[in-house]
Design a protein around this motif. Structure first.
Motif, PDB file in Angstrom:
ATOM      1  N   GLY A 149       0.790  -1.299  -0.075  1.00  0.00           N
ATOM      2  CA  GLY A 149      -0.073  -0.155   0.018  1.00  0.00           C
ATOM      3  C   GLY A 149       0.824   1.169   0.026  1.00  0.00           C
ATOM      4  O   GLY A 149      -0.007   2.349  -0.155  1.00  0.00           O
ATOM      5  N   THR A 178       2.859   2.451  -2.145  1.00  0.00           N
ATOM      6  CA  THR A 178       2.927   3.125  -3.427  1.00  0.00           C
ATOM      7  C   THR A 178       1.607   3.893  -3.673  1.00  0.00           C
ATOM      8  O   THR A 178       1.445   4.808  -4.752  1.00  0.00           O
ATOM      9  CB  THR A 178       3.023   2.325  -4.394  1.00  0.00           C
ATOM     10  OG1 THR A 178       1.956   1.031  -4.573  1.00  0.00           O
ATOM     11  CG2 THR A 178       4.476   1.549  -4.598  1.00  0.00           C
ATOM     12  N   GLU A 179       0.377   3.599  -3.093  1.00  0.00           N
ATOM     13  CA  GLU A 179      -0.965   4.024  -3.327  1.00  0.00           C
ATOM     14  C   GLU A 179      -1.035   5.527  -2.239  1.00  0.00           C
ATOM     15  O   GLU A 179      -2.137   5.968  -2.671  1.00  0.00           O
ATOM     16  CB  GLU A 179      -1.991   2.982  -2.834  1.00  0.00           C
ATOM     17  CG  GLU A 179      -2.478   2.012  -3.823  1.00  0.00           C
ATOM     18  CD  GLU A 179      -1.204   0.844  -3.779  1.00  0.00           C
ATOM     19  OE1 GLU A 179      -1.077   0.326  -2.710  1.00  0.00           O
ATOM     20  OE2 GLU A 179      -0.627   0.618  -4.951  1.00  0.00           O
ATOM     21  N   LEU A 180      -0.021   5.750  -1.836  1.00  0.00           N
ATOM     22  CA  LEU A 180      -0.134   6.979  -0.856  1.00  0.00           C
ATOM     23  C   LEU A 180      -0.093   8.182  -1.671  1.00  0.00           C
ATOM     24  O   LEU A 180      -0.527   9.188  -1.074  1.00  0.00           O
ATOM     25  CB  LEU A 180       0.852   6.957   0.321  1.00  0.00           C
ATOM     26  CG  LEU A 180       0.621   5.629   1.373  1.00  0.00           C
ATOM     27  CD1 LEU A 180       1.787   5.815   2.544  1.00  0.00           C
ATOM     28  CD2 LEU A 180      -0.678   5.624   1.990  1.00  0.00           C
ATOM     29  N   GLY A 181       0.385   8.266  -2.817  1.00  0.00           N
ATOM     30  CA  GLY A 181       0.454   9.348  -3.511  1.00  0.00           C
ATOM     31  C   GLY A 181       1.710  10.135  -3.091  1.00  0.00           C
ATOM     32  O   GLY A 181       1.718  11.284  -3.227  1.00  0.00           O
ATOM     33  N   LYS A 186       6.191  10.053  -3.005  1.00  0.00           N
ATOM     34  CA  LYS A 186       7.240   9.603  -3.478  1.00  0.00           C
ATOM     35  C   LYS A 186       8.208   9.657  -2.372  1.00  0.00           C
ATOM     36  O   LYS A 186       8.637  10.499  -1.494  1.00  0.00           O
ATOM     37  CB  LYS A 186       7.953  10.402  -4.799  1.00  0.00           C
ATOM     38  CG  LYS A 186       9.214   9.948  -5.257  1.00  0.00           C
ATOM     39  CD  LYS A 186       9.931  10.796  -6.216  1.00  0.00           C
ATOM     40  CE  LYS A 186      11.058  10.451  -6.751  1.00  0.00           C
ATOM     41  NZ  LYS A 186      11.927  11.473  -7.467  1.00  0.00           N
ATOM     42  N   ARG A 196       2.562   7.681   6.327  1.00  0.00           N
ATOM     43  CA  ARG A 196       1.314   8.508   6.436  1.00  0.00           C
ATOM     44  C   ARG A 196       1.479   9.617   7.308  1.00  0.00           C
ATOM     45  O   ARG A 196       1.096  10.696   6.996  1.00  0.00           O
ATOM     46  CB  ARG A 196       0.289   7.541   7.014  1.00  0.00           C
ATOM     47  CG  ARG A 196      -0.178   6.368   6.103  1.00  0.00           C
ATOM     48  CD  ARG A 196      -1.467   5.664   6.589  1.00  0.00           C
ATOM     49  NE  ARG A 196      -1.809   4.642   5.908  1.00  0.00           N
ATOM     50  CZ  ARG A 196      -2.537   4.407   4.652  1.00  0.00           C
ATOM     51  NH1 ARG A 196      -3.153   5.681   4.194  1.00  0.00           N
ATOM     52  NH2 ARG A 196      -2.942   3.326   4.058  1.00  0.00           N
ATOM     53  N   GLY A 222      -6.121   4.048   7.837  1.00  0.00           N
ATOM     54  CA  GLY A 222      -5.261   4.957   6.879  1.00  0.00           C
ATOM     55  C   GLY A 222      -5.303   6.456   7.216  1.00  0.00           C
ATOM     56  O   GLY A 222      -4.602   7.244   6.734  1.00  0.00           O
TER      57      GLY A 222
END
Length: 331
Positions: free
Chosen positions: A38, A40-43, A45, A133, A184
């Motif tokens: 997950g 890579t799905e956080l937006g 880099k 996060r 999340g």
């Protein structure tokens, strides 16, 4: 948006089964982050950098101040936050050291793991995901250095490692966690007041690793003070972990008073939570007696954090009044 991630060593970085010499660090920062579902799905880099790939017991003040300086440079160059992965053994001390000098509103988040990647239920990936996060969230701003494990967000100034093996090892006995990561979402429920950052003596400590040596003496039953007698010749400061609210056997009181005439001596409690008192008990060896003899009240700081603060102050050239004022603020 990018988050800088600095991968050190520790349980989170080991791989392979234990052999004759036990587990050793092998995973790079890229390996660690690649195992995080997950992320890579956080937006966000991740700018991953490897440094100081050693057990956290081997870390030094100078090395950690260099890591903080690199994280600070990353933030000045546009990173919205930074994450440090390391071993948990000294994480409560390194995170507090970082908090004392961190000058930015952007989060500096420390994390690690209690179960290595070879075990069922390894917690490293979940901890890294939660840490990223928090580092990327507006809710993590203006909180200083943070420790994020087990989906809990702790202030570096209050957190302690409270269990040798549990994944819920990190706790803040005096304050509780600042918040949690839930489904999340970063949920911050308390906003501690920030202190002005202290100057970083990284250069001096790199040149002279023995600069500002600070001893830690844990008082125990029937302690005769013999171990204290070498402190004056070998150290520049002393932290005393006293009984309860800041008491020592009466025989130690003159020894500590004599040391306080020559170096800063900070009084803390060995209990791990609660404050050293000031004006309650009056017997020889009580907190009132010791403070009259020149010891500095450590307040709510546990002995390990008090040692970090005292060494940082001494390495920066702080005098007695500055040291007392700093402990009044941070303790």
């Amino acid at each position: 948006m990018n988050v800088a991630l600095f991968a050190l060593g520790g349980t989170i970085s080991v791989s392979g089964g234990p052999g004759h010499d036990g587990l050793v660090p092998r995973l790079t920062g890229a390996d660690i982050t690649a195992a995080v579902p997950g992320v890579t799905e956080l937006g966000v880099k991740l700018d991953v950098r490897d440094t100081q790939a050693v057990p956290s017991a081997n870390l030094t003040f100078a090395e950690m101040l260099d890591v903080v300086a690199a994280a600070s440079t990353a933030v000045r160059n546009g990173a919205i936050g930074a994450v440090v992965t390391q071993g948990t053994d000294t994480l409560e001390e390194t995170a507090f050291l970082a908090d004392l000098v961190w000058p930015h509103e952007e989060p500096l988040v420390f994390t690690g793991a209690m179960r290595n990647p070879t075990l069922a239920g390894a917690d490293g990936p979940a901890n890294v995901l939660a840490a990223v996060r928090v580092a990327a969230s507006d809710h993590g701003r203006s909180l200083g250095a943070l420790v994020v494990l087990n989906d809990e967000i702790h202030a570096a100034r209050w957190v302690r490692k409270a269990h040798s093996t549990s994944t819920a090892t990190f706790a803040s006995p005096n304050a509780g966690p600042l918040g949690q990561v839930v489904e999340g979402r970063v949920r911050v429920l308390a906003m501690p007041r920030r202190h002005e950052p202290l100057p970083s003596p990284a250069g001096r400590l790199a040149e002279r690793p023995d600069a500002a040596r600070v001893a830690l003496h844990v008082v125990a039953l029937d302690d005769d003070g013999a171990l204290l007698r070498a402190v004056a010749d070998t150290c520049d400061g002393l932290v005393v972990a006293g009984f309860g609210v800041g008491h020592v056997p009466s025989a130690l009181a003159p020894e500590l008073g004599a040391l306080a005439e020559h170096m800063p001596v900070v009084l803390t409690s060995r209990t791990g939570s609660g404050s050293v008192l000031r004006n309650t008990y009056g017997a020889v060896g009580s907190e009132r007696d010791l403070l009259r003899r020149g010891l500095v009240n450590g307040g709510l700081l546990d002995p390990y954090k008090a040692r970090v603060l005292l060494r940082l102050l001494l390495a920066s050239g702080a005098g007695r009044e500055e040291i007392s004022a700093a402990f009044a603020r941070h303790g």
